[in-house]
Design an enzyme around this catalytic site. Sequence first.
Site, short mmCIF file in Angstrom:
data_model
loop_
_atom_site.label_atom_id
_atom_site.label_comp_id
_atom_site.label_asym_id
_atom_site.label_seq_id
_atom_site.Cartn_x
_atom_site.Cartn_y
_atom_site.Cartn_z
N GLU A 149 1.70 2.88 5.59
CA GLU A 149 2.78 3.63 4.96
C GLU A 149 2.96 5.01 5.59
O GLU A 149 4.05 5.57 5.57
CB GLU A 149 2.51 3.77 3.46
CG GLU A 149 3.75 3.64 2.60
CD GLU A 149 3.45 3.60 1.13
OE1 GLU A 149 3.81 2.61 0.47
OE2 GLU A 149 2.85 4.57 0.61
N HIS A 182 -17.07 -15.02 11.08
CA HIS A 182 -16.94 -16.48 11.06
C HIS A 182 -15.50 -16.91 10.79
O HIS A 182 -15.25 -18.04 10.41
CB HIS A 182 -17.90 -17.05 10.01
CG HIS A 182 -19.31 -16.59 10.21
ND1 HIS A 182 -20.22 -17.26 10.99
CD2 HIS A 182 -19.95 -15.48 9.77
CE1 HIS A 182 -21.36 -16.60 11.01
NE2 HIS A 182 -21.23 -15.51 10.29
N LYS A 186 13.25 -1.90 -3.47
CA LYS A 186 13.20 -1.50 -4.89
C LYS A 186 14.60 -1.53 -5.49
O LYS A 186 14.82 -2.01 -6.60
CB LYS A 186 12.60 -0.10 -5.03
CG LYS A 186 11.12 0.00 -4.68
CD LYS A 186 10.60 1.41 -4.91
CE LYS A 186 9.16 1.58 -4.45
NZ LYS A 186 8.67 2.97 -4.61
O1 LIG Z 1 2.66 6.33 -7.99
P1 LIG Z 1 3.98 5.67 -8.00
O2 LIG Z 1 5.13 6.61 -7.99
O3 LIG Z 1 4.08 4.69 -9.14
O4 LIG Z 1 4.13 4.83 -6.64
C1 LIG Z 1 3.24 3.82 -6.33
C2 LIG Z 1 3.28 3.50 -4.87
O5 LIG Z 1 4.59 3.05 -4.51
C3 LIG Z 1 4.99 3.67 -3.28
O6 LIG Z 1 5.88 4.67 -3.57
C4 LIG Z 1 5.61 2.64 -2.37
O7 LIG Z 1 6.58 1.93 -3.02
C5 LIG Z 1 3.71 4.21 -2.69
O8 LIG Z 1 3.92 5.22 -1.77
C6 LIG Z 1 2.98 4.65 -3.93
O9 LIG Z 1 1.61 4.83 -3.69
#
Ligand SMILES: O=P(O)(O)OC[C@H]1O[C@](O)(CO)[C@@H](O)[C@@H]1O
Length: 429
Positions: free
Chosen positions: A270, A291, A402
């Site tokens: 990331e 293995h 998202k």
């Molecule tokens: O802590 P949050 O805002 O729920 O995000 C959870 C995770 O989702 C992300 O934003 C990626 O979608 C990560 O960078 C982060 O660690």
Amino acid sequence: MYVDIGNALDAEPRLTRATLERLDERVADAHDRIERGRADAAHGYAALNLPDTADPDAVRAAVDRFDDPAAVLTVGIGGSALGAATLAEALGGDGLDHYVLDNVDPAHVDALLDSLPLGDTVVHVVSRSGTTAETLANFLIVREAMDRAGVDWTRRTLVTTGADGNLRELAARHDLPALDVPAGVPGRFSALSTVALPVAALAGHDVDALLDGARAEADRLAGSLFDSPAYAYGAVCYALERRGAAINAMVPYAESLEYFAEWFAQLWAESLGKDAVGQTPARALGATDQHSQLQLYRAGPRDKLVTLVRPRERPRIPIPETDLDGLAYLGGGSLGDLLDAEFRATEASLAAANCPNVRIELDRIDERGVGELLYGMEAACVLYGELAGVETFTQPAVEWGKRAARGLLGGGDFEEADAVGEKRRLVVD
Ligand SMILES: O=P(O)(O)OC[C@H]1O[C@](O)(CO)[C@@H](O)[C@@H]1O
């Protein structure tokens, strides 16, 4: 943390000592930028100040209200879960079982809630944004399960979140104890903070020693990779990726560091996967994956760096004497001897196959050692990002999916959701 980069040199892809010495000039500049970012507590760089800015007393005060629970359930995802999982697995529970709810698989969630002693479980719900669908959905389900079991979830829940968002609103509405996520610290860099330290504190681990280990690594950040283990690792990973090592196989030789490899995978992917560059983290476990994966590492494409991690000290389990032919050599030794022989043999086998590899060692897997390791990897990642010239502390590419999912579920009008319907189809059934 000890970092040995010897086997990363003069392999395939080829990286020479001379190249590293030339790169060291850029490391010095990068270190200056990092130190300036730390001094300004700038977004992202602030993570490297956590050994001094984290407040272990506040963490202890937050968990002291929970009277000797049998289990702790971390509800979070990504950086809001992997740090806690790494600390809990590496340091052990001391009688406190740790569970992570970091996915929304109904079968798994159902089975987990059925197995948990809900009346004796602390729920640590963590979300930096406070809006992550998976975390909020899971938390709503957990609290309903507690309700059904006649458990007052408001007395068994600790929240860690940002200044606003749904989770902050829930915490305020139900007067839940809430810790703040540290300012300017992206999730994947937040293990040494209110995001994961509560789990270590609940299990009675020495949170100060964790931060001391991290501080010791911070004190070793310097203007040369040859003076800083973390920078040596970051610079070698960067230089090898530039030369074709697109994959970094993280191979801890300790079961208790398996989650660490998961945590590392998020940190590396990331942070560095941007602008068509980045090194793909692969997780493996030593000796088990000798293995399964080693054949590929030794005889497959020359596109890998292998990172081998081990503690120098291990508990001793003697291997009983045996008169079975071909096995007597094991008898009288210990399981740790066998694992360490496998570690050194695998390291040498990679070198013999010209596969670049790095050795990372800790004195032992304890609070201090884990603090060194996590901080060291974070600093290595920050340096790599500086050398690659990428935005280390953002993750814009995750937002498309998202929005699409939210749109599919009626959570708003998103063009990405429309694009889902335009999938190319060639079904073979
Ligand atoms: O802590 P949050 O805002 O729920 O995000 C959870 C995770 O989702 C992300 O934003 C990626 O979608 C990560 O960078 C982060 O660690």
